[in-house]
Design a protein around this motif. Structure first.
Motif, short mmCIF file in Angstrom:
data_model
loop_
_atom_site.label_atom_id
_atom_site.label_comp_id
_atom_site.label_asym_id
_atom_site.label_seq_id
_atom_site.Cartn_x
_atom_site.Cartn_y
_atom_site.Cartn_z
N GLU A 355 0.82 -1.21 0.00
CA GLU A 355 0.00 0.00 0.00
C GLU A 355 0.86 1.26 0.00
OE1 GLU A 355 -3.53 -2.33 2.47
OE2 GLU A 355 -2.33 -0.78 3.46
N ALA A 356 1.98 1.22 0.71
CA ALA A 356 2.89 2.37 0.70
C ALA A 356 3.50 2.57 -0.68
CB ALA A 356 3.99 2.17 1.75
N ILE A 357 3.86 1.49 -1.35
CA ILE A 357 4.40 1.58 -2.71
C ILE A 357 3.36 2.19 -3.65
CG2 ILE A 357 5.16 0.24 -4.72
CD1 ILE A 357 6.40 -1.77 -2.73
N GLU A 358 2.12 1.73 -3.54
CA GLU A 358 1.07 2.25 -4.42
C GLU A 358 0.81 3.73 -4.18
OE1 GLU A 358 -1.53 -1.65 -5.63
OE2 GLU A 358 -2.37 -0.29 -4.12
N ARG A 359 0.83 4.14 -2.92
CA ARG A 359 0.62 5.57 -2.64
C ARG A 359 1.80 6.41 -3.14
NH1 ARG A 359 -1.01 3.50 2.47
NH2 ARG A 359 0.92 4.27 3.42
N ALA A 360 3.01 5.83 -3.03
CA ALA A 360 4.21 6.55 -3.50
C ALA A 360 4.27 6.60 -5.02
CB ALA A 360 5.46 5.89 -2.93
N GLY A 361 3.75 5.56 -5.67
CA GLY A 361 3.80 5.49 -7.12
C GLY A 361 5.17 5.20 -7.67
N THR A 362 6.06 4.71 -6.80
CA THR A 362 7.44 4.46 -7.19
C THR A 362 8.07 3.50 -6.17
OG1 THR A 362 9.64 5.47 -7.49
CG2 THR A 362 8.18 6.50 -5.89
N LEU A 363 9.21 2.91 -6.56
CA LEU A 363 9.97 2.07 -5.62
C LEU A 363 11.06 2.86 -4.92
CD1 LEU A 363 10.43 -1.29 -7.62
CD2 LEU A 363 8.49 -0.50 -6.24
N ASN A 364 11.14 4.13 -5.17
CA ASN A 364 12.15 4.98 -4.54
C ASN A 364 12.03 4.90 -3.03
OD1 ASN A 364 12.55 7.95 -3.27
ND2 ASN A 364 14.11 7.53 -4.82
N ALA A 365 13.14 4.62 -2.36
CA ALA A 365 13.13 4.37 -0.92
C ALA A 365 12.58 5.55 -0.13
CB ALA A 365 14.53 4.02 -0.44
N ASP A 366 13.04 6.76 -0.42
CA ASP A 366 12.59 7.93 0.34
C ASP A 366 11.08 8.16 0.19
OD1 ASP A 366 15.04 8.66 1.49
OD2 ASP A 366 15.67 9.68 -0.35
N ALA A 367 10.58 7.94 -1.02
CA ALA A 367 9.14 8.13 -1.25
C ALA A 367 8.32 7.07 -0.50
CB ALA A 367 8.84 8.06 -2.75
N VAL A 368 8.81 5.83 -0.50
CA VAL A 368 8.10 4.75 0.19
C VAL A 368 8.15 4.96 1.70
CG1 VAL A 368 8.07 2.27 0.65
CG2 VAL A 368 8.44 3.10 -1.67
N ILE A 369 9.29 5.44 2.20
CA ILE A 369 9.40 5.74 3.64
C ILE A 369 8.35 6.75 4.07
CG2 ILE A 369 10.87 6.88 5.37
CD1 ILE A 369 13.28 5.60 3.86
N LYS A 370 8.19 7.80 3.29
CA LYS A 370 7.20 8.84 3.62
C LYS A 370 5.80 8.26 3.70
CE LYS A 370 9.77 12.79 1.73
NZ LYS A 370 9.80 13.84 0.67
N GLU A 371 5.50 7.34 2.79
CA GLU A 371 4.16 6.74 2.79
C GLU A 371 4.00 5.73 3.92
OE1 GLU A 371 1.73 7.93 1.13
OE2 GLU A 371 3.07 9.36 0.16
N LEU A 372 5.05 5.01 4.25
CA LEU A 372 4.97 4.10 5.41
C LEU A 372 4.69 4.89 6.68
CD1 LEU A 372 7.88 1.56 4.74
CD2 LEU A 372 5.45 1.01 4.91
N GLU A 373 5.31 6.05 6.79
CA GLU A 373 5.11 6.90 7.97
C GLU A 373 3.68 7.43 8.06
OE1 GLU A 373 9.66 8.61 8.61
OE2 GLU A 373 8.25 9.73 7.35
#
Length: 434
Positions: A355-373
Motif C-alpha cells: 500500500e505504501a508503494i502504491e501511494r508513493a507510485g514508485t519504488l524509490n526508498a525515500d518516497a516509500v518511507i514517507k508513505e509508510l510513515e
C-alpha cells in the motif's frame, strides 16, 4: 481468353502493398505493447531473511506466501500506471539455532541485497542480536526494511530514534519488549484482581530479549507493589531438563511462573510442570505453544499454560479486522490455523508495504518511507500506525487505537484468548490450583 487491364493490376497491387504496410504497423504496435507489458510485469523483489528451520521463521514465511499469492492473483502492486507482481526470495539466517554467529545473518542479508537484487526487505532476523547486527548493512544499502517477526529488543528502535537520518529505512511491525512489559504487567494485575495471585517465579532462556524481559518484569512487578518475585532462573538455549528448577519453584509456592523461552525444548518444561502437578500457571512466551497441533503433541498437558503472543491475529476475533478471513485461508492452505503470531504480522506486513508503494507510485526508498510513515489502517493485529521517530508500530491494549498483543490458554483442545479484555474469554485454573 482472359484480358489483362494494366490500370486495374496496378491498383490491386497498391491495395495489397497498403494492406501489408498496415499489417507491419500493427505488428510493430503490438510488439511495442508486449515489450511495455513485459517491462511493467518485472517483479518487485521482496527479500525475506528468516530462520526457516524454526516455527517462528516458518510462520513468517507462510504469512508472506499467503499475502503475496492474494496480491498477485489480483494483478500485483500498482507502481504509477503499471501493475507489477511481488516475488518473494527467502534466505535462511539460522539465527535461532544455538551457537549460530550473527555473521550468518549478515551474509544472508548481504546476499539478498547484492545477489538477489531485493527491492525491499521483510521478516527478520528474528534473534535480537542478529537484527541489531544487520542494521548498518541495510542502512548502507538504503533498503526499506520492515521487521515483521521477533527482534523485540528496545535497542533496535532506540537506534532508529537516536540516529534517524541513518536508520530511517528501518521499521518494526513485530513488538517492543518495553511496551510488551507494560502489557504483561497489566495482565498480571488482572490475574491478581481475579484470583488473588501475589507470588511469581521466573524462568528464561539465556538470550538477550529473554534476559531483558526477566529484568523488566521483575522490576515492574516490584514497582507495582503487592507482588513477591523470586530471582530469575536462566537456562541455555536447547536445555532438555527443568526438573531441578521446578522442584525449587514448588518449594517457593508461587501462583505464576513467568516463562520466556522461544526454543522448541520448552515443551519439555510444560510436560514436566504438568507431571509435577505444579500449583502454578506457566505464563509467558513458550516456543511452539501456539501451534494448533500442540494440544495433541503434549497430550493435553499444556492446559496449565497461558501463552503470550506479542501480536494478535493468530485467532479470529470480531474486534480484529480481517482476522477471520486470514484464519480461514490459513486453514485452507495448511490444514490448520497459524502456527504463531509472526504469520499474522508478516501477512499484514506485505500489505502495509504494498500500500505504501502504491501511494508513493514508485519504488524509490525515500518516497516509500514517507508513505509508510503515513500508514493508518485497521488490521488483524489492531490499528497500524508507526511512531514517526522510532518507526515502531504503536502498541496499545485497544485494537482501535494500536496494535495489540494477545494471551491465550489451551482449553479442552483449543486455544482461547484470555487477554486483553476486548477479545478475552475466562481463564480456567487446573484442578490442583482450585
Amino acid at each position: 481468353m482472359m484480358i489483362c487491364h494494366p490500370g486495374k493490376s496496378v491498383s490491386a497491387l497498391l491495395r495489397r502493398i497498403n494492406a501489408l504496410f498496415i499489417l507491419i504497423a500493427l505488428s510493430l504496435i503490438s510488439a511495442g505493447t508486449l515489450v511495455k507489458e513485459a517491462i511493467a510485469s518485472d517483479p518487485i523483489i521482496v527479500g525475506c531473511p528468516l530462520p526457516i528451520g524454526f516455527p517462528q521463521g516458518l510462520g513468517a514465511k507462510q504469512g508472506f506466501e499467503l499475502a503475496v499469492k492474494r496480491i498477485n492473483q489480483k494483478g500485483g502492486v500498482w507502481v504509477g500506471d503499471e501493475r507489477r507482481p511481488l516475488k518473494l526470495v527467502v534466505m535462511d539466517t539460522r539465527d535461532l539455532a544455538a551457537g549460530t554467529p550473527v555473521s550468518e545473518s549478515l551474509l544472508a542479508v548481504e546476499r539478498l541485497i547484492l545477489q538477489k537484487k531485493a527491492d525491499f526487505l521483510l521478516g527478520g532476523p528474528i534473534r535480537s542480536e542478529a537484527a541489531l547486527a544487520v542494521m548498518d548493512l541495510i542502512a548502507a544499502h538504503k533498503k526499506v526494511s520492515i521487521i515483521t517477526a521477533g527482534a523485540i529488543t528496545p535497542g533496535y528502535t532506540g537506534r532508529i530514534k537516536q540516529n534517524h537520518d541513518k536508520y530511517k529505512y528501518l521499521f518494526r511491525l513485530s513488538a517492543n519488549a518495553v511496551s510488551f512489559v507494560g502489557e504483561t504487567l497489566t495482565f498480571f494485575g488482572h490475574m491478581k484482581e481475579k484470583f488473588g495471585f501475589r507470588k511469581v517465579a521466573i524462568m528464561v532462556q539465556d538470550v538477550l530479549h529473554a534476559r531483558q524481559m526477566a529484568k523488566f518484569v521483575k522490576g515492574g512487578l516490584a514497582k507495582m507493589g503487592g507482588w513477591e518475585v523470586e530471582e530469575p532462573m536462566i537456562y541455555p538455549t536447547g536445555a532438555m531438563d527443568y526438573s531441578t528448577g521446578l522442584l525449587k519453584i514448588r518449594r517457593q509456592k508461587p501462583q505464576v511462573v513467568f516463562v520466556w523461552m522461544d526454543h522448541p525444548e520448552v515443551s519439555i518444561l510444560i510436560k514436566q510442570a504438568y507431571d509435577f502437578k505444579l500449583p502454578a500457571l506457566l505464563v509467558g512466551k513458550l516456543g511452539g505453544l501456539s501451534d494448533p497441533d500442540f494440544w495433541k503433541a503434549s497430550a493435553g498437558k499444556c492446559m496449565t499454560t497461558i501463552g503470550a503472543e506479542m501480536k494478535s491475529g493468530s485467532l479470529p476475533s470480531s474486534a480484529l479486522a480481517g482476522s477471520q478471513g486470514f484464519y480461514d485461508e490459513t486453514v485452507k492452505m495448511n490444514g490448520k490455523g497459524p502456527v504463531n503470531e509472526w504469520m499474522g504480522t508478516s501477512f499484514i506486513g506485505v500489505y502495509v508495504l504494498a500500500e505504501a508503494i502504491e501511494r508513493a507510485g514508485t519504488l524509490n526508498a525515500d518516497a516509500v518511507i514517507k508513505e509508510l510513515e503515513k500508514t493508518d489502517r485497521p488490521s488483524l493485529i489492531g490499528r497500524i500506525k508507526f511512531d514517526p521517530g522510532s518507526h515502531q508500530v504503536i502498541e496499545k491494549l485497544d485494537p482501535d487505537k494500536g496494535a495489540i498483543s494477545m494471551w491465550a490458554q489451551w482449553q479442552a483442545g483449543k486455544r482461547v484468548p484470555v487477554f486483553p479484555p476486548e477479545i478475552a474469554e475466562e481463564v480456567i485454573l487446573p484442578p490442583w490450583m482450585k
